[in-house]
Design an enzyme around this catalytic site. Structure first.
Site, PDB file in Angstrom:
ATOM      1  N   ASP A  81       0.859  -1.183   0.000  1.00 39.03           N
ATOM      2  CA  ASP A  81       0.000   0.000   0.000  1.00 39.03           C
ATOM      3  C   ASP A  81       0.896   1.233   0.000  1.00 39.03           C
ATOM      4  OD1 ASP A  81      -2.351   1.738   0.383  1.00 39.03           O
ATOM      5  OD2 ASP A  81      -3.344  -0.130   0.943  1.00 39.03           O
ATOM      6  N   HIS A  95      -2.847   3.130  -4.585  1.00 40.80           N
ATOM      7  CA  HIS A  95      -2.236   2.618  -3.350  1.00 40.80           C
ATOM      8  C   HIS A  95      -0.807   2.129  -3.596  1.00 40.80           C
ATOM      9  CE1 HIS A  95      -5.699   3.012  -0.730  1.00 40.80           C
ATOM     10  NE2 HIS A  95      -6.467   2.570  -1.703  1.00 40.80           N
ATOM     11  N   GLU A 144      -9.842   2.573  -5.156  1.00 41.59           N
ATOM     12  CA  GLU A 144      -9.483   3.951  -4.825  1.00 41.59           C
ATOM     13  C   GLU A 144      -8.288   4.461  -5.644  1.00 41.59           C
ATOM     14  OE1 GLU A 144     -10.955   4.194  -0.236  1.00 41.59           O
ATOM     15  OE2 GLU A 144      -8.980   3.317  -0.545  1.00 41.59           O
TER      16      GLU A 144
HETATM   17  C1  ACM Z   1     -10.936  -0.591   0.533  1.00 42.82           C
HETATM   18  O1  ACM Z   1     -11.431  -0.524   1.662  1.00 42.82           O
HETATM   19  N1  ACM Z   1     -10.363   0.465  -0.013  1.00 42.82           N
HETATM   20  C2  ACM Z   1     -10.956  -1.822  -0.231  1.00 42.82           C
END
Ligand code: ACM
Length: 554
Positions: A191, A262, A329
């Site tokens: 991440d 991420h 995201e």
């Molecule tokens: C997430 O909670 N962004 C998968």
């Protein structure tokens, strides 16, 4: 003796007293385990765990061995482990009757889940690592239990990027998952805030990407920082050990390498992965904040080749059919501002940045499919169309999961409103109270298959998982506090065939939890106690402290 037949968690399909006498089965120094072909792993597990807790040798051998070698005569009791293909795949039948305890599973996994039930039948002390007294006799009631799981995917996701969990902690969690008959460990390894898996061809991913200078203390709006460096990673041998340890417990480890968002930790290590015509990627560092970083992967061939290299090593380490590529995201602002990204969109004949994200996902979907694996990603990956074998983790509510299942894709239901265990479990007095309030009862009433699905689409729901994001969990005690007791309720939802949410008997679940708290105590779990004072109120430095000057929640 407390009768542990009536307090099993997760609840079995059926349990009845075996109509014979004596009413008890006894385990002692002259108990043998007769492991038939394919069940040796469970015998080994029983010896390592129940053997340690009871101090009993649990000799290996069949009836003849037992009678020949029994110290002072015949065996007192035998635990017979066998595979019976007439039983459901991960199901088992446990019959305890006088001197014989038989566990017959539809597979080696079924036998193993039966052994977990056997440990619960012996009482909480059977979950300890050494006997409390020497020479105690261990008893279980004469029972017949028939049991099988509702879903083949019963998982927990652990984020080891936001806070690193050292290897021992991960192995301990695998034991805790097994104790709850959960069989998928979704390992969120990368991440913005840290890259946690050694990749031999790209050593800077861990040399640079596994470390950050400081950490936001609390939620993303908090003005506080912990000014200690934080980091760590698993070597490839650590990963092999984790995967093997999980396999011994019939748990599949699904690795997650999150792309194209991420990815700030990876870009800090290899600046050429970022959008260098928009920002100076050479000055990026591993992110020290929470939320969604704007730094995403550049859509270049170099990026694709780099991640193919990463995934080649990942495939060698993880035998799991499914490989998770994230996809959630993805901030698009850098792609909008990047002349190179815009040129790529044109060259590929794509409409916009959303299609560019899909292009990334489809590339790795094909790449994994060509290698006999299947891609799974967060529900954002649905937006650009998916290859037939790809599956979806539905986190933004049920909607993505419903759309995916109706389009014929397999789905793992993990809606954030229901099973995000980082979210607070009570109003008011929680440490670092983020997200929705989700109590033990709320989790118990979570239904993984939405009623809107017709039977054909519902069959695409592989199961469910609870997700544990660790922004506000700096150590194992905090993880335990968020995860337990709610994981016990979640495990029953995933395993047992419960009635519709409103009809579930939460009072009975709470009654069984009284015994389960004793099991968790024996296992050394720092769960949130049902009544105060809460551990963080006694030890504020350990579990969190109020954040002065910050909004109370996000
Ligand atoms: C997430 O909670 N962004 C998968």
């Amino acid at each position: 003796m407390t009768d542990h037949v009536t307090d099993l968690i997760p609840a079995p399909g059926s349990a009845a007293w075996t109509a014979s006498s004596p009413a008890l089965c006894v385990l002692d120094e002259r108990t043998w385990i007769d492991a038939r072909p394919g069940t040796e792993g469970t015998a080994q597990w029983l010896r390592a765990t129940v053997g340690a807790a009871t101090g009993l040798p649990l000799h290996a051998g069949n009836a003849a061995d037992a009678d020949a070698q029994g110290d002072g005569g015949a065996a007192t009791s035998r635990i017979v482990l066998a595979i019976d293909t007439g039983v459901a795949h991960e199901g088992y039948r446990l019959v305890a009757d006088g001197p014989e305890i038989r566990i017959e599973g539809g597979s080696a996994a079924g036998v193993f889940w039966g052994a977990q039930t056997l440990r619960q039948l012996l009482g909480p002390a059977a979950h300890r690592r050494a006997p409390l007294t020497k020479g105690a006799q261990w008893e279980l009631p004469a029972v017949t239990i028939e049991d099988a799981p509702r879903f083949p995917w019963r998982g927990m996701m652990l984020d080891v990027s936001r806070h690193f969990m050292p290897k021992d902690g991960v192995l301990r969690y695998l034991d805790l998952l097994a104790a709850h008959k959960l069989n998928v460990f979704h390992f969120h390894l990368t991440d913005d805030q840290g890259w946690r898996i050694e990749i031999k061809r790209h050593p800077r991913l861990t040399e640079v990407g596994a470390w950050r200078a400081r950490t936001k203390y609390g939620h993303r709006a908090s003005p506080l920082w912990d000014d200690e460096p934080h980091g760590g990673y698993y070597t490839q041998d650590d990963i092999r050990e984790i995967v093997a340890y999980a396999a011994e417990r019939h748990i599949t480890v699904v690795p997650e390498i999150d792309i194209p968002g991420h990815s700030q930790a990876a870009i800090s290590a290899y600046p050429e992965l970022g959008n260098a015509d928009v920002i100076d990627t050479t000055s990026l560092t591993v992110w020290d904040n929470w939320g969604v970083s704007p730094n995403v992967l550049a859509p270049t061939d170099n990026t694709l080749r780099f991640y193919e290299g990463v995934l080649e090593e990942v495939l060698e380490l993880f035998p799991s059919t499914f490989v998770h590529i994230g996809g959630d995201e993805c901030a698009k602002d850098q792609w909008k501002a990047s002349a190179a990204a815009q040129a790529r969109i044109k060259e590929l004949g794509l409409a916009d940045e959303d299609e560019l994200q899909s292009w990334f996902i489809r590339h790795f979907d094909r790449w994994l499919t060509d290698r006999g694996r299947r891609l799974i990603g967060w529900d954002e990956i649905l937006e650009g169309g998916l290859a037939p074998g790809a599956a979806v983790s539905s986190w933004r509510g049920y909607k993505g999961g419903i759309a995916a299942a109706e389009a014929g894709h397999d789905v793992v239901m993990c809606p954030e409103q229901q099973v995000y265990l980082d979210h607070r479990q009570a109003d008011g007095d929680e440490p670092m109270p983020i997200g929705f309030v989700r109590t033990l009862e709320d989790v118990y009433r979570f239904e993984p298959v939405p009623p809107a699905l017709n039977p054909e689409a519902a069959a695409h729901v592989l199961g469910t998982q609870a997700n544990v994001w660790t922004e506000v969990m700096q150590d194992s005690a905090r993880v335990d506090y968020q995860v337990f007791p709610r994981l016990a309720a979640f495990a029953e939802v995933a395993w047992s065939r419960l009635p519709a949410p409103a009809e579930r008997d939460f009072t009975d679940f709470e009654r069984r939890m009284a015994a389960h708290y004793s099991r968790l105590d024996a296992l050394g779990v720092d769960y949130r106690p049902p009544k105060g004072p809460l551990p963080w109120q006694r030890r504020p430095g350990v579990l969190g402290r109020p954040i002065e000057g910050a909004p109370p929640n996000v």
